[in-house]
Write a protein that holds these residues in place. Structure first.
Motif, PDB file in Angstrom:
ATOM      1  N   THR A  59       9.166 -10.467 -11.412  1.00  0.00           N
ATOM      2  CA  THR A  59       8.367  -9.862 -10.364  1.00  0.00           C
ATOM      3  C   THR A  59       9.315  -9.217  -9.366  1.00  0.00           C
ATOM      4  OG1 THR A  59       8.296 -11.950  -9.141  1.00  0.00           O
ATOM      5  CG2 THR A  59       6.455 -11.496 -10.602  1.00  0.00           C
ATOM      6  N   TYR A  61       9.389  -6.766  -5.581  1.00  0.00           N
ATOM      7  CA  TYR A  61       8.613  -6.411  -4.401  1.00  0.00           C
ATOM      8  C   TYR A  61       9.366  -5.407  -3.543  1.00  0.00           C
ATOM      9  CZ  TYR A  61       6.081 -10.710  -5.550  1.00  0.00           C
ATOM     10  OH  TYR A  61       5.359 -11.685  -6.192  1.00  0.00           O
ATOM     11  N   LYS A  66       7.876  -8.275   0.949  1.00  0.00           N
ATOM     12  CA  LYS A  66       8.509  -9.472   0.397  1.00  0.00           C
ATOM     13  C   LYS A  66       8.256 -10.669   1.308  1.00  0.00           C
ATOM     14  CE  LYS A  66      12.185  -8.309  -1.686  1.00  0.00           C
ATOM     15  NZ  LYS A  66      13.568  -7.871  -1.989  1.00  0.00           N
ATOM     16  N   THR A  70       2.181 -11.614  -3.094  1.00  0.00           N
ATOM     17  CA  THR A  70       2.546 -12.254  -4.346  1.00  0.00           C
ATOM     18  C   THR A  70       1.786 -11.597  -5.491  1.00  0.00           C
ATOM     19  OG1 THR A  70       2.877 -14.367  -3.209  1.00  0.00           O
ATOM     20  CG2 THR A  70       2.686 -14.419  -5.611  1.00  0.00           C
ATOM     21  N   SER A  72       0.768 -11.649  -9.534  1.00  0.00           N
ATOM     22  CA  SER A  72       0.653 -12.609 -10.628  1.00  0.00           C
ATOM     23  C   SER A  72      -0.229 -12.032 -11.715  1.00  0.00           C
ATOM     24  CB  SER A  72       0.084 -13.938 -10.119  1.00  0.00           C
ATOM     25  OG  SER A  72      -1.224 -13.755  -9.601  1.00  0.00           O
ATOM     26  N   GLN A  83      -1.902 -10.985  -4.230  1.00  0.00           N
ATOM     27  CA  GLN A  83      -2.291 -11.800  -3.081  1.00  0.00           C
ATOM     28  C   GLN A  83      -1.540 -11.298  -1.858  1.00  0.00           C
ATOM     29  OE1 GLN A  83      -4.570 -14.355  -2.798  1.00  0.00           O
ATOM     30  NE2 GLN A  83      -4.117 -14.319  -0.610  1.00  0.00           N
TER      31      GLN A  83
END
Length: 124
Positions: A59, A61, A66, A70, A72, A83
């Protein structure tokens, strides 16, 4: 592959939202999907990306999100989530999900299939 983004809305600063990107059509055991955003009068910018399969499970960012956002993936549902916590007014934008084609995960032109976008508005 077709992508459908959802979950946007209006939230106060400091609040949270969860965006979803559902993939349909041809899906892959390996690949990557990213989130980008575009504010009025600004260029589309990278937010986050997630890869899986042969390309590894990573992952990444943007520095601006950051620690607050999040990304996923739910393999069974072919859905990627973003999220977003501790939202700020500067996070206001239309958020797009996109399927990676080739090249850097951080670059817009590395992504070939795009969803329709979902509006996120953060009030101060």
């Amino acid at each position: 592959v077709q992508l459908q983004a959802s979950g946007g809305g209006l939230v106060q600063a400091g609040g949270s939202l969860r965006l979803s990107c559902a993939a349909s059509g041809r899906t892959f055991s390996s690949g990557a999907l990213g989130w980008f955003r575009q504010a009025p009068g600004k260029e589309r910018e990278f937010v986050a990306a997630i890869s899986w399969g042969w390309s590894g499970g990573i992952t990444v960012y943007a520095d601006s999100v950051k620690g607050r956002f999040t990304i996923s993936r739910d393999n069974a549902k072919n859905t990627v989530f973003l999220q977003m916590d501790s939202l700020k007014p500067e996070d206001t934008a239309v958020y797009y999900c996109a399927a990676h084609s080739s090249g850097s995960l951080y670059l817009t032109h590395s992504f070939g299939s795009w969803g329709q976008g979902t509006q996120v508005t953060v009030s101060s």
